[in-house]
Design an enzyme around this catalytic site. Structure first.
Site, mmCIF file in Angstrom:
data_model
loop_
_atom_site.group_PDB
_atom_site.id
_atom_site.type_symbol
_atom_site.label_atom_id
_atom_site.label_comp_id
_atom_site.label_asym_id
_atom_site.label_seq_id
_atom_site.Cartn_x
_atom_site.Cartn_y
_atom_site.Cartn_z
ATOM 1 N N ASP A 33 0.749 -1.242 0.161
ATOM 2 C CA ASP A 33 0.040 0.026 -0.042
ATOM 3 C C ASP A 33 0.752 1.298 0.214
ATOM 4 O OD1 ASP A 33 1.141 0.049 2.517
ATOM 5 O OD2 ASP A 33 -1.102 -0.275 3.540
ATOM 6 N N ASP A 144 0.497 -10.585 6.329
ATOM 7 C CA ASP A 144 0.135 -9.900 5.173
ATOM 8 C C ASP A 144 1.522 -9.541 4.514
ATOM 9 O OD1 ASP A 144 -1.653 -9.097 3.253
ATOM 10 O OD2 ASP A 144 -2.064 -7.097 4.469
#
Length: 244
Positions: A33, A144
Site C-alpha cells: 500500500d 500479510d
C-alpha cells in the site's frame, strides 16, 4: 526435543536462529500500500529505532514522527527496499504486516518470523519476514506479505508516491495477475514484483507454519530496526534470481 546441533544447522541453512517465542500455523495474504508502517513510530516496542520510512522520492527520513503519506498532508511512505528478495531457490527474506495470537504491537514490531509454506506452488519453501506493520483487518496468526503489486488493500499511498492508478496496480485486494504487468512498474519496485511470479511461483495466499527467529542482519540493515536484547544473525546474501 531439538538438539543444539539441529538448531545450529537450522541457523546455518536460513541465516536465522530460533528463539523461545511464538510459533504455530497460520495464513497469508499479500499487499503493497506504500503507507508508512505502523511500526514506524517511536514507543510501539522496545527496539533500537522504529522501522525506517522514506519520503516521496524514496529517500530515508530522519524524522521518525513524520506523518503517514496515506493521510492528508503526510510525507512518510514505505521504502522500496522493504520488498522481498530471494537468497536461494528455497529461501527468501522480506517484510510483512503481522498479527499473532496472544500478542500486541509491542511483541510483534520488528520481530522476525520464519514461514514455511504448507500449500500452493511455494509449498516447502521458507520466507523469513520482519514485522513492519499490523492491520485491523488481519485475523489471528495472519501474515500479510509485503510485495509490490500485491494490492493496496484498505489504504493507498502508491498513487501519491509512485503515480499508480487510483486503486493501485491491479485489483485493490490481490493486486496484479500476471508477471508482464510488473514491466511497467517503477524500476525500484520491479524486482519485488517479479519475485512474486518467480520465486513465490504466484502462490495465492498459502498457509504456513511459523516460528519466531532472531532477525538476519540483511533484513535489519534495510529496516533499521532491531528488537532490544537481540543481535542480528549473519544471514545469507541475496542473489540475482530475477529474470528482468
Amino acid at each position: 526435543m531439538v538438539s543444539l546441533k539441529q538448531l545450529a544447522l537450522l541457523a546455518l541453512a536460513t541465516g536465522a536462529a530460533t528463539v523461545d517465542a511464538a510459533s504455530g500455523s497460520g495464513k497469508t495474504t499479500r499487499y503493497w500500500d506504500c503507507c508508512k508502517g505502523s511500526c514506524g513510530w517511536s514507543g510501539k516496542a522496545s527496539v533500537s529505532a522504529p522501522i525506517r520510512s522514506c519520503d516521496k522520492s524514496d529517500n530515508p527520513l530522519a524524522d521518525m514522527a513524520a506523518k503517514n503519506g496515506c493521510e492528508s498532508g503526510g510525507k512518510a511512505y514505505m521504502c522500496s527496499n522493504q520488498s522481498p528478495w530471494a537468497v536461494s531457490d528455497t529461501l527468501s527474506y522480506g517484510f510483512a504486516a503481522v498479527r499473532i495470537s496472544g500478542g500486541t504491537e509491542s511483541s510483534w514490531c520488528c520481530a522476525c518470523y520464519k514461514l514455511t509454506f504448507t500449500s500452493g506452488p511455494a509449498q516447502g519453501k521458507q520466507f523469513i519476514v520482519q514485522a513492519t506493520n499490523t492491520g485491523g483487518d488481519l485475523g489471528t496468526n495472519h501474515f500479510d506479505l509485503a510485495m509490490p503489486g500485491g494490492g493496496v488493500g484498505q489504504f493507498n499511498g502508491c498513487t501519491n508516491e509512485w503515480g499508480a492508478p487510483p486503486n493501485g496496480w491491479g485489483q485493490q485486494y490481490g493486486g496484479i495477475s500476471s508477471r508482464s504487468q510488473c514491466d511497467s512498474f517503477p524500476e525500484k519496485l520491479k524486482p519485488g514484483c517479479y519475485w512474486r511470479f518467480d520465486w513465490f511461483a504466484n502462490s495465492d495466499n498459502p498457509t504456513v507454519n511459523f516460528e519466531e527467529v532472531t532477525c538476519p542482519k540483511q533484513i535489519t540493515d534495510r529496516s533499521g530496526c532491531v528488537r532490544n536484547g537481540q543481535n542480528p544473525t549473519q544471514g545469507i546474501e541475496g542473489t540475482a534470481l530475477y529474470r528482468i
